[in-house]
Design a protein around this motif. Structure first.
Motif, PDB file in Angstrom:
ATOM      1  N   GLY A   1     -42.507 -50.129 -10.115  1.00  0.00           N
ATOM      2  CA  GLY A   1     -42.479 -49.217 -11.101  1.00  0.00           C
ATOM      3  C   GLY A   1     -41.240 -49.343 -11.813  1.00  0.00           C
ATOM      4  N   ASP A   2     -41.523 -48.771 -13.182  1.00  0.00           N
ATOM      5  CA  ASP A   2     -40.182 -48.992 -14.345  1.00  0.00           C
ATOM      6  C   ASP A   2     -39.535 -47.396 -14.091  1.00  0.00           C
ATOM      7  OD1 ASP A   2     -38.436 -48.877 -16.324  1.00  0.00           O
ATOM      8  OD2 ASP A   2     -39.794 -48.688 -17.823  1.00  0.00           O
ATOM      9  N   LYS A   3     -38.164 -47.776 -13.354  1.00  0.00           N
ATOM     10  CA  LYS A   3     -37.437 -46.653 -12.874  1.00  0.00           C
ATOM     11  C   LYS A   3     -37.059 -45.734 -13.925  1.00  0.00           C
ATOM     12  CE  LYS A   3     -33.337 -49.594 -11.934  1.00  0.00           C
ATOM     13  NZ  LYS A   3     -32.273 -48.901 -12.775  1.00  0.00           N
ATOM     14  N   GLU A   4     -36.877 -46.439 -15.215  1.00  0.00           N
ATOM     15  CA  GLU A   4     -36.525 -45.900 -16.319  1.00  0.00           C
ATOM     16  C   GLU A   4     -37.675 -45.126 -17.191  1.00  0.00           C
ATOM     17  OE1 GLU A   4     -33.327 -45.726 -17.034  1.00  0.00           O
ATOM     18  OE2 GLU A   4     -32.640 -47.062 -15.378  1.00  0.00           O
ATOM     19  N   HIS A   5     -38.744 -45.316 -16.840  1.00  0.00           N
ATOM     20  CA  HIS A   5     -40.249 -44.540 -17.411  1.00  0.00           C
ATOM     21  C   HIS A   5     -39.887 -43.173 -17.758  1.00  0.00           C
ATOM     22  CE1 HIS A   5     -44.018 -43.724 -18.735  1.00  0.00           C
ATOM     23  NE2 HIS A   5     -44.434 -42.802 -17.678  1.00  0.00           N
ATOM     24  N   CYS A   6     -39.397 -42.456 -16.593  1.00  0.00           N
ATOM     25  CA  CYS A   6     -39.346 -40.968 -16.886  1.00  0.00           C
ATOM     26  C   CYS A   6     -38.375 -40.592 -15.500  1.00  0.00           C
ATOM     27  CB  CYS A   6     -40.610 -40.430 -16.707  1.00  0.00           C
ATOM     28  SG  CYS A   6     -41.343 -40.397 -15.102  1.00  0.00           S
ATOM     29  N   ASN A   7     -37.855 -39.238 -15.772  1.00  0.00           N
ATOM     30  CA  ASN A   7     -36.768 -38.740 -14.750  1.00  0.00           C
ATOM     31  C   ASN A   7     -37.680 -38.493 -13.512  1.00  0.00           C
ATOM     32  OD1 ASN A   7     -34.294 -37.438 -14.316  1.00  0.00           O
ATOM     33  ND2 ASN A   7     -35.417 -35.755 -13.617  1.00  0.00           N
ATOM     34  N   SER A   8     -39.050 -38.610 -13.065  1.00  0.00           N
ATOM     35  CA  SER A   8     -39.595 -38.440 -11.801  1.00  0.00           C
ATOM     36  C   SER A   8     -39.264 -39.730 -11.258  1.00  0.00           C
ATOM     37  CB  SER A   8     -40.948 -38.039 -11.912  1.00  0.00           C
ATOM     38  OG  SER A   8     -40.994 -36.405 -12.011  1.00  0.00           O
ATOM     39  N   PHE A   9     -39.677 -40.957 -12.051  1.00  0.00           N
ATOM     40  CA  PHE A   9     -39.733 -42.170 -11.575  1.00  0.00           C
ATOM     41  C   PHE A   9     -38.349 -42.528 -11.180  1.00  0.00           C
ATOM     42  CE2 PHE A   9     -43.702 -44.693 -12.956  1.00  0.00           C
ATOM     43  CZ  PHE A   9     -44.430 -43.748 -12.953  1.00  0.00           C
ATOM     44  N   TYR A  10     -37.239 -42.050 -11.878  1.00  0.00           N
ATOM     45  CA  TYR A  10     -35.815 -42.500 -11.464  1.00  0.00           C
ATOM     46  C   TYR A  10     -35.438 -41.593 -10.258  1.00  0.00           C
ATOM     47  CZ  TYR A  10     -30.798 -43.019 -12.194  1.00  0.00           C
ATOM     48  OH  TYR A  10     -29.735 -43.467 -11.762  1.00  0.00           O
ATOM     49  N   GLU A  11     -35.772 -40.385 -10.072  1.00  0.00           N
ATOM     50  CA  GLU A  11     -35.417 -39.625  -8.951  1.00  0.00           C
ATOM     51  C   GLU A  11     -36.294 -40.380  -7.803  1.00  0.00           C
ATOM     52  OE1 GLU A  11     -34.504 -35.304 -10.573  1.00  0.00           O
ATOM     53  OE2 GLU A  11     -36.578 -35.669  -9.507  1.00  0.00           O
ATOM     54  N   ARG A  12     -37.445 -40.931  -7.965  1.00  0.00           N
ATOM     55  CA  ARG A  12     -38.104 -41.545  -6.855  1.00  0.00           C
ATOM     56  C   ARG A  12     -37.328 -42.918  -6.363  1.00  0.00           C
ATOM     57  NH1 ARG A  12     -43.910 -40.108  -9.370  1.00  0.00           N
ATOM     58  NH2 ARG A  12     -43.513 -37.752  -9.242  1.00  0.00           N
ATOM     59  N   TRP A  13     -36.776 -43.598  -7.489  1.00  0.00           N
ATOM     60  CA  TRP A  13     -36.049 -44.845  -7.062  1.00  0.00           C
ATOM     61  C   TRP A  13     -34.864 -44.446  -6.176  1.00  0.00           C
ATOM     62  CZ3 TRP A  13     -35.330 -49.945  -7.094  1.00  0.00           C
ATOM     63  CH2 TRP A  13     -34.106 -50.446  -7.360  1.00  0.00           C
ATOM     64  N   THR A  14     -34.159 -43.554  -6.923  1.00  0.00           N
ATOM     65  CA  THR A  14     -32.806 -43.152  -6.486  1.00  0.00           C
ATOM     66  C   THR A  14     -32.943 -42.623  -4.844  1.00  0.00           C
ATOM     67  OG1 THR A  14     -32.224 -42.218  -8.573  1.00  0.00           O
ATOM     68  CG2 THR A  14     -30.885 -41.509  -6.494  1.00  0.00           C
ATOM     69  N   ALA A  15     -34.023 -41.775  -4.559  1.00  0.00           N
ATOM     70  CA  ALA A  15     -34.343 -41.604  -3.281  1.00  0.00           C
ATOM     71  C   ALA A  15     -34.692 -42.752  -2.373  1.00  0.00           C
ATOM     72  CB  ALA A  15     -35.629 -40.568  -3.260  1.00  0.00           C
ATOM     73  N   TYR A  16     -35.428 -43.528  -2.825  1.00  0.00           N
ATOM     74  CA  TYR A  16     -35.700 -44.963  -2.226  1.00  0.00           C
ATOM     75  C   TYR A  16     -34.401 -45.775  -1.646  1.00  0.00           C
ATOM     76  CZ  TYR A  16     -36.474 -49.796  -2.635  1.00  0.00           C
ATOM     77  OH  TYR A  16     -36.377 -51.285  -2.321  1.00  0.00           O
ATOM     78  N   SER A  17     -33.495 -45.895  -2.853  1.00  0.00           N
ATOM     79  CA  SER A  17     -32.271 -46.439  -2.672  1.00  0.00           C
ATOM     80  C   SER A  17     -31.607 -45.819  -1.555  1.00  0.00           C
ATOM     81  CB  SER A  17     -31.410 -46.574  -3.866  1.00  0.00           C
ATOM     82  OG  SER A  17     -32.374 -47.210  -4.915  1.00  0.00           O
ATOM     83  N   ALA A  18     -31.415 -44.458  -1.411  1.00  0.00           N
ATOM     84  CA  ALA A  18     -30.858 -43.653  -0.730  1.00  0.00           C
ATOM     85  C   ALA A  18     -31.161 -43.892   0.824  1.00  0.00           C
ATOM     86  CB  ALA A  18     -30.761 -42.076  -1.037  1.00  0.00           C
ATOM     87  N   ALA A  19     -32.327 -43.993   0.921  1.00  0.00           N
ATOM     88  CA  ALA A  19     -33.207 -43.948   2.184  1.00  0.00           C
ATOM     89  C   ALA A  19     -32.687 -45.362   3.059  1.00  0.00           C
ATOM     90  CB  ALA A  19     -34.666 -43.883   2.194  1.00  0.00           C
ATOM     91  N   LEU A  20     -32.936 -46.448   1.978  1.00  0.00           N
ATOM     92  CA  LEU A  20     -32.479 -47.781   2.678  1.00  0.00           C
ATOM     93  C   LEU A  20     -31.074 -47.663   2.896  1.00  0.00           C
ATOM     94  CD1 LEU A  20     -34.219 -50.325   0.216  1.00  0.00           C
ATOM     95  CD2 LEU A  20     -35.228 -49.212   2.328  1.00  0.00           C
ATOM     96  N   ALA A  21     -30.235 -47.059   2.356  1.00  0.00           N
ATOM     97  CA  ALA A  21     -28.791 -47.184   2.322  1.00  0.00           C
ATOM     98  C   ALA A  21     -28.453 -46.307   3.775  1.00  0.00           C
ATOM     99  CB  ALA A  21     -27.754 -46.481   1.301  1.00  0.00           C
ATOM    100  N   ASP A  22     -29.226 -45.060   3.734  1.00  0.00           N
ATOM    101  CA  ASP A  22     -28.931 -44.571   5.195  1.00  0.00           C
ATOM    102  C   ASP A  22     -29.422 -45.310   6.541  1.00  0.00           C
ATOM    103  OD1 ASP A  22     -27.861 -42.300   3.603  1.00  0.00           O
ATOM    104  OD2 ASP A  22     -29.782 -41.128   3.637  1.00  0.00           O
ATOM    105  N   ALA A  23     -30.533 -45.985   6.357  1.00  0.00           N
ATOM    106  CA  ALA A  23     -30.769 -46.848   7.324  1.00  0.00           C
ATOM    107  C   ALA A  23     -30.089 -48.009   7.474  1.00  0.00           C
ATOM    108  CB  ALA A  23     -32.322 -47.382   7.436  1.00  0.00           C
ATOM    109  N   GLU A  24     -29.040 -48.219   6.432  1.00  0.00           N
ATOM    110  CA  GLU A  24     -28.372 -49.564   6.623  1.00  0.00           C
ATOM    111  C   GLU A  24     -29.326 -51.050   6.297  1.00  0.00           C
ATOM    112  OE1 GLU A  24     -25.911 -49.625   9.986  1.00  0.00           O
ATOM    113  OE2 GLU A  24     -24.264 -48.419   9.235  1.00  0.00           O
ATOM    114  N   LEU A  25     -30.146 -50.640   5.498  1.00  0.00           N
ATOM    115  CA  LEU A  25     -31.227 -51.685   5.002  1.00  0.00           C
ATOM    116  C   LEU A  25     -30.880 -52.243   3.801  1.00  0.00           C
ATOM    117  CD1 LEU A  25     -34.723 -50.608   6.431  1.00  0.00           C
ATOM    118  CD2 LEU A  25     -32.900 -52.096   7.518  1.00  0.00           C
ATOM    119  N   THR A  26     -31.038 -53.552   3.332  1.00  0.00           N
ATOM    120  CA  THR A  26     -30.764 -54.032   1.977  1.00  0.00           C
ATOM    121  C   THR A  26     -31.815 -53.794   1.072  1.00  0.00           C
ATOM    122  OG1 THR A  26     -29.577 -55.807   3.204  1.00  0.00           O
ATOM    123  CG2 THR A  26     -30.176 -56.214   1.017  1.00  0.00           C
TER     124      THR A  26
END
Length: 211
Positions: free
Chosen positions: A62-87
């Motif tokens: 998905g285009d993370k810059e499409h809308c704020n909801s998409f951007y927040e979902r991208w941000t949470a996805y990124s944070a979850a990977l970081a928390d699990a120490e995944l790339t």
């Protein structure tokens, strides 16, 4: 989902209530009432379930810059990977601008085949994208969820009719609409009140697209 357009509306001096907005709206100073489905915690929950099911390589669609909801979902996805120490490997993501035809299975197939490997799971910015990525994966001969797990977001009627049924997060659209009207009426009656940011809970629903 245009920042200049939203800023123009806010400058008119009339009561405004927005449901969702342009990407990164949450980083702007509040100049209006804003209502949104809760995106961050629900997406965290979805990604954590994928990781618990054994996924280590997880892509985003998905285009993370499409809308704020998409951007927040991208941000949470990124944070979850970081928390699990995944790339977070962008070569396993499909992040092209929304002007691309995400509804074209052939186009999605071309993006999948260009990846160095198919990831263990895809987190899609909404159900529409998830259902189409599932169709492209099936055309590659991939089994869902045995080979690749897929999640969406929105809780659309199509999610329950997909094969397999789609793991998603339902949005209480009726409640969001009612709350938006209530906030707007209160803004008309009390223009001196500070602007408010309101999140309405989204609920993960586990379907057959995840293990």
């Amino acid at each position: 989902f245009s920042k200049p357009y939203q800023e123009m509306l806010c400058s008119l001096g009339i009561p405004c209530a927005f449901v969702d907005g342009y990407a990164r709206t949450s980083k702007a100073l509040m100049e209006c009432d804003f209502i949104s489905m809760e995106n961050y915690a629900a997406t965290l929950c979805l990604v954590e379930r994928l990781i618990a099911a054994g996924a280590k390589r997880i892509g985003f669609v998905g285009d993370k810059e499409h809308c704020n909801s998409f951007y927040e979902r991208w941000t949470a996805y990124s944070a979850a990977l970081a928390d699990a120490e995944l790339t977070l490997d962008r070569s396993l993501c499909i992040l092209e601008e929304d002007s691309e035809n995400y509804g074209d299975v052939d186009w999605l197939l071309s993006r999948l085949t260009a990846m160095p490997t198919v990831p263990d799971a895809f987190v899609c910015a909404n159900d529409y994208l998830a259902i189409h990525i599932m169709a492209a994966l099936k055309r590659m001969g991939m089994r869902i969820p045995q080979d690749v797990m897929v999640t969406g977001f929105d809780g659309s009627p199509e999610a329950s009719m997909a094969e397999p049924t789609l793991t998603t997060a339902t949005i209480p659209s009726t409640d969001i609409g009612r709350l938006s009207a209530m906030l707007l009426i209160d803004r008309i009656r009390h223009p001196e009140h500070p602007c408010r940011w309101t999140n309405v809970k989204s609920t993960p629903v586990w379907g057959g697209s995840t293990r």
